[in-house]
Design an enzyme around this catalytic site. Structure first.
Site, PDB file in Angstrom:
ATOM      1  N   LYS A  14      -0.382  91.259 -15.715  1.00 26.66           N
ATOM      2  CA  LYS A  14       0.733  90.532 -15.085  1.00 26.66           C
ATOM      3  C   LYS A  14       1.411  89.645 -16.129  1.00 26.66           C
ATOM      4  O   LYS A  14       0.866  89.433 -17.223  1.00 26.66           O
ATOM      5  CB  LYS A  14       0.206  89.687 -13.929  1.00 26.66           C
ATOM      6  CG  LYS A  14      -0.836  88.647 -14.355  1.00 26.66           C
ATOM      7  CD  LYS A  14      -1.561  88.060 -13.156  1.00 26.66           C
ATOM      8  CE  LYS A  14      -2.610  87.064 -13.613  1.00 26.66           C
ATOM      9  NZ  LYS A  14      -3.468  86.630 -12.514  1.00 26.66           N
ATOM     10  N   TYR A  47      14.146  64.063 -33.813  1.00 29.16           N
ATOM     11  CA  TYR A  47      14.708  63.260 -32.712  1.00 29.16           C
ATOM     12  C   TYR A  47      13.825  62.066 -32.378  1.00 29.16           C
ATOM     13  O   TYR A  47      12.595  62.187 -32.355  1.00 29.16           O
ATOM     14  CB  TYR A  47      14.814  64.112 -31.451  1.00 29.16           C
ATOM     15  CG  TYR A  47      15.877  65.190 -31.504  1.00 29.16           C
ATOM     16  CD1 TYR A  47      17.205  64.870 -31.734  1.00 29.16           C
ATOM     17  CD2 TYR A  47      15.530  66.521 -31.283  1.00 29.16           C
ATOM     18  CE1 TYR A  47      18.175  65.874 -31.754  1.00 29.16           C
ATOM     19  CE2 TYR A  47      16.491  67.522 -31.299  1.00 29.16           C
ATOM     20  CZ  TYR A  47      17.817  67.179 -31.546  1.00 29.16           C
ATOM     21  OH  TYR A  47      18.769  68.165 -31.560  1.00 29.16           O
TER      22      TYR A  47
HETATM   23  C1  LIG Z   1      -4.773  86.531 -12.859  1.00 27.99           C
HETATM   24  C2  LIG Z   1      -5.840  87.127 -12.039  1.00 27.99           C
HETATM   25  C3  LIG Z   1      -7.036  87.562 -12.638  1.00 27.99           C
HETATM   26  C4  LIG Z   1      -7.359  87.323 -14.095  1.00 27.99           C
HETATM   27  O1  LIG Z   1      -7.683  85.970 -14.291  1.00 27.99           O
HETATM   28  P1  LIG Z   1      -8.091  85.399 -15.718  1.00 27.99           P
HETATM   29  O2  LIG Z   1      -8.524  84.028 -15.450  1.00 27.99           O
HETATM   30  O3  LIG Z   1      -6.857  85.462 -16.556  1.00 27.99           O
HETATM   31  O4  LIG Z   1      -9.157  86.296 -16.242  1.00 27.99           O
HETATM   32  C5  LIG Z   1      -7.951  88.223 -11.836  1.00 27.99           C
HETATM   33  N1  LIG Z   1      -7.715  88.419 -10.513  1.00 27.99           N
HETATM   34  C6  LIG Z   1      -6.593  87.986  -9.909  1.00 27.99           C
HETATM   35  C7  LIG Z   1      -6.420  88.196  -8.451  1.00 27.99           C
HETATM   36  C8  LIG Z   1      -5.632  87.310 -10.641  1.00 27.99           C
HETATM   37  O5  LIG Z   1      -4.530  86.858 -10.033  1.00 27.99           O
END
Ligand SMILES: *Cc1c(COP(=O)(O)O)cnc(C)c1O
Length: 391
Positions: A46, A274
């Site tokens: 994702k 800045y």
């Molecule tokens: C993002 C996600 C993961 C992975 O989580 P990490 O902490 O990045 O390993 C696993 N399961 C779901 C449902 C997620 O949304």
């Protein structure tokens, strides 16, 4: 075994800032996580593969594409959070399983089905709707999402009884839950494990015997010594070496590079950037580097960050600006056009995602997924084996 030093790569053409992505390291990390979990992976890609590039990650991990058969060690499938992410993968030719772990709204189910996405469902009406899509005898797979305490998505573990009829009529391919603090508290992980087991027990006579159970994110995989329960594990951040690198022996995947585009002397007492928040404690040499918060180099790194130049750590002087940062290079020889490493390896030294996130006071997740706005990724089969350049 002493690791060979890793130097910034250089393209012939001028690039102001870029990401060297080490796909060999990504594969190494997937292998480590697979071995530790002891079950096939459903890696999370994702948010454009946590900023690394979802399509490149999917290819490197050996998923089937229209021009590439699946590798023997390919993951079971890919995890995503939105149908747009699935569409990008499909448009790139990805043929493997794609599971959308985030709940979809009822009106998205038709699109999910058309994209060949396995949705996470937990409302009886949605499950009934799902069964009406496609050929009557071929129920497209879906996974039942169970909330065991995260309170974000899925049916509460103590309410799954209400889905018995739906499960019987349209059995899921998988059942999963998600941890809220597996890496911080074993007690909370065990509590969620227990609730998940309770939910499965309630549904036990209506679920298919071969239903795929999965729960473990990176934190849970790291927290267990006897492997992950169930049939799949869903690592995200650890795949990209954003967390647990030391304890699991993961290799950095992302190396953020940017050029020195200006150099100056400043005199004692003079300010930089800045707000004049940094003042030279004596005569200093200051390099301007072509990377700023619009590239994802967090503004929190003002007067706090470090960059590597010729393997030497140089502190960020003054505020991070939109397009540039200034660093104190008094201690190192450097020239215009030279490459600084803001994240990752330069020589034997490495600024890990955890280190830089720590300096910034942000989560490693935010640092990684915030990176790609203006910084093109350059993909390497393996950075370790690439010929060191002297810069
Ligand atoms: C993002 C996600 C993961 C992975 O989580 P990490 O902490 O990045 O390993 C696993 N399961 C779901 C449902 C997620 O949304």
């Amino acid at each position: 075994m002493a690791a060979s030093p890793i130097y910034p790569t250089r393209d012939d053409d001028f690039a102001r800032a870029w990401l060297d992505v080490d796909l060999g390291a990504l594969r190494h990390n997937a292998g480590v996580l697979r071995a530790r979990a002891g079950v096939p992976l459903l890696p999370m890609v994702k948010a454009n593969g946590y900023g690394v590039g979802a399509v490149a990650v999917a290819r490197a991990l050996g998923m089937a594409f229209d021009d590439q058969p699946a590798l023997a060690d390919a993951p079971w499938g890919l995890g995503i959070a939105s149908l747009d992410e699935a569409e990008l993968l499909r448009e790139a030719g990805c043929l493997g399983r794609i599971v959308c772990l985030q709940p979809l709204l009822p009106n998205e189910l038709v699109r999910a089905h058309a994209l060949g996405v396995t949705p996470a469902l937990h409302r009886a009406a949605d499950i009934a709707r799902w069964t009406t899509l496609g050929a009557p005898e071929a129920l497209a797979p879906y996974h039942l999402s169970v909330d065991t305490g995260m309170a974000r998505a899925g049916i509460r573990w103590d309410e799954v009884d209400s889905l018995r009829d739906a499960m019987r009529q349209a059995p899921p391919q998988g059942v999963f839950t998600h941890f809220h603090s597996a890496d911080e508290s074993l007690a909370s992980r065990d509590e969620q494990d227990g609730r998940f087991a309770d939910a499965l027990a309630v549904l036990h006579d209506v679920l298919p015997p071969d239903v795929l159970r999965h729960s473990d994110n990176s934190g849970a995989i790291a927290s267990r010594h006897a492997g992950s329960p169930g049939h799949l594990a869903r690592p995200g951040i650890a795949l990209y070496a954003g967390l647990f690198s030391e304890e699991l022996g993961l290799q950095p995947v992302v190396h953020l590079r940017a050029r020195i585009i200006d150099l100056r002397a400043v005199h004692e007492g003079e300010s930089v950037s800045y707000g004049a928040t940094w003042r030279a404690p004596g005569p200093r040499r200051i390099a301007t580097i072509a990377c700023g918060y619009a590239d994802g180099y967090r503004r929190h790194l003002s007067n706090a960050g470090m960059v590597l130049i010729n393997g030497v750590r140089c502190p960020v002087a003054g505020r991070v600006t939109m397009d540039m940062i200034m660093v104190d290079v008094t201690a190192v020889d450097c020239d215009l056009g030279q490459v600084a490493t803001l994240l990752g390896y330069d020589g034997q030294d490495c600024l890990t995602v955890e280190t830089v996130a720590g300096l910034a006071g942000v989560s490693p997740y935010e640092l990684l997924v915030g990176l790609t706005l203006r910084v093109p990724a350059v993909y390497h089969a393996s950075i370790r084996s690439s010929i060191p350049s002297s810069v």
